[in-house]
Design a protein around this motif. Structure first.
Motif, PDB file in Angstrom:
ATOM      1  N   THR A  84      37.150  36.170  44.026  1.00  0.00           N
ATOM      2  CA  THR A  84      37.175  34.726  43.822  1.00  0.00           C
ATOM      3  C   THR A  84      37.581  34.071  45.139  1.00  0.00           C
ATOM      4  O   THR A  84      38.621  34.410  45.708  1.00  0.00           O
ATOM      5  CB  THR A  84      38.206  34.355  42.729  1.00  0.00           C
ATOM      6  OG1 THR A  84      37.789  34.959  41.498  1.00  0.00           O
ATOM      7  CG2 THR A  84      38.295  32.849  42.541  1.00  0.00           C
ATOM      8  N   LYS A  96      31.302  35.707  40.538  1.00  0.00           N
ATOM      9  CA  LYS A  96      32.376  34.699  40.592  1.00  0.00           C
ATOM     10  C   LYS A  96      31.874  33.431  41.281  1.00  0.00           C
ATOM     11  O   LYS A  96      31.168  33.511  42.271  1.00  0.00           O
ATOM     12  CB  LYS A  96      33.573  35.227  41.390  1.00  0.00           C
ATOM     13  CG  LYS A  96      33.937  36.673  41.120  1.00  0.00           C
ATOM     14  CD  LYS A  96      34.883  36.803  39.970  1.00  0.00           C
ATOM     15  CE  LYS A  96      35.177  38.244  39.684  1.00  0.00           C
ATOM     16  NZ  LYS A  96      36.455  38.588  39.275  1.00  0.00           N
ATOM     17  N   GLY A 129      38.570  33.242  36.572  1.00  0.00           N
ATOM     18  CA  GLY A 129      37.711  33.784  37.622  1.00  0.00           C
ATOM     19  C   GLY A 129      38.064  35.222  37.961  1.00  0.00           C
ATOM     20  O   GLY A 129      37.188  36.070  38.129  1.00  0.00           O
ATOM     21  N   ILE A 147      41.614  29.802  37.888  1.00  0.00           N
ATOM     22  CA  ILE A 147      41.577  30.930  38.818  1.00  0.00           C
ATOM     23  C   ILE A 147      41.742  32.246  38.053  1.00  0.00           C
ATOM     24  O   ILE A 147      41.055  33.234  38.333  1.00  0.00           O
ATOM     25  CB  ILE A 147      42.659  30.769  39.912  1.00  0.00           C
ATOM     26  CG1 ILE A 147      42.332  29.572  40.799  1.00  0.00           C
ATOM     27  CG2 ILE A 147      42.776  32.039  40.755  1.00  0.00           C
ATOM     28  CD1 ILE A 147      43.485  29.069  41.655  1.00  0.00           C
TER      29      ILE A 147
END
Length: 202
Positions: A159, A25, A18, A15
């Motif tokens: 994201t 994304k 990202g 994450i």
């Protein structure tokens, strides 16, 4: 401070990448059994986004807009949270929207209509229990908040995390084809046993 297990740590690193990425994304499926620590991942991801000056939108199905989730976010982030759901009066809803517009709430937690919240610098959108049918609005303006979250994430460079223990078949298929990132959390945190069904049912 809750210690993360290896899977949660890996999930968080993905994450983080990202969040830092400047190109398009890829949405991420957080595929975890009940009790596998998905909420803690959402909270840590939120911390990262907020540290970067970004905002966070957390969508939950109406039925599971639990005080527990809100409590955990409030314990970590204090008062900068707006709550949006159908139980609010028009006045309460207006007050929350105004707080969001003024930048007083950097985190919005809500049911499906929260997907329209007036956030301007979204870093992360969480769709918890992404398989739930209650993300679909059937009367009036028809929309699916889960699908709109993906569209909004794409438009705003955020994201999107789709969390579920039982993802939609289309979501799993997209992950298998590489259109979604896949984070698996197969273990319950702290080795909590899986819940047993009452009445001796298997």
């Amino acid at each position: 401070e809750i210690l993360l297990n290896t899977e949660q740590q890996k999930a968080l690193e993905m994450i983080e990448q990202g969040l830092r990425a400047t190109e398009q994304k890829v949405p991420i499926l957080v595929y975890g059994v009940t009790g596998s620590g998905k909420t803690e991942i959402y909270i840590r991801a939120t911390e990262q986004a907020v540290a970067q000056g970004k905002q966070v939108l957390v969508l939950v199905p109406e039925i599971s807009l639990t005080p527990q989730l809100v409590r955990r976010f409030r314990a970590r982030f204090g008062s900068g949270i707006a709550i949006l759901h159908s139980g609010l009066s028009d006045g309460e809803r207006y007050d929350e929207w105004r707080r969001i517009r003024r930048g007083l709430a950097r985190i919005v937690i809500g049911a499906r209509s929260a997907v329209f919240a007036p956030l301007e610098k979204i870093g992360i959108i969480v769709v918890d229990e992404e398989h739930e049918a209650s993300f679909k609005q059937a009367e009036g303006l028809r929309y699916n908040a889960r699908d709109l979250a993906l569209v909004r994430g794409r438009m705003e460079g955020a994201t999107v995390l789709l969390g579920s223990a039982t993802p939609l078949i289309t979501t799993l298929h997209a992950a298998e084809q590489g259109r979604l990132g896949l984070l698996s959390l197969p273990q319950r945190v702290r080795d909590i046993p899986m819940p047993t069904l009452l009445g001796g049912m298997q």
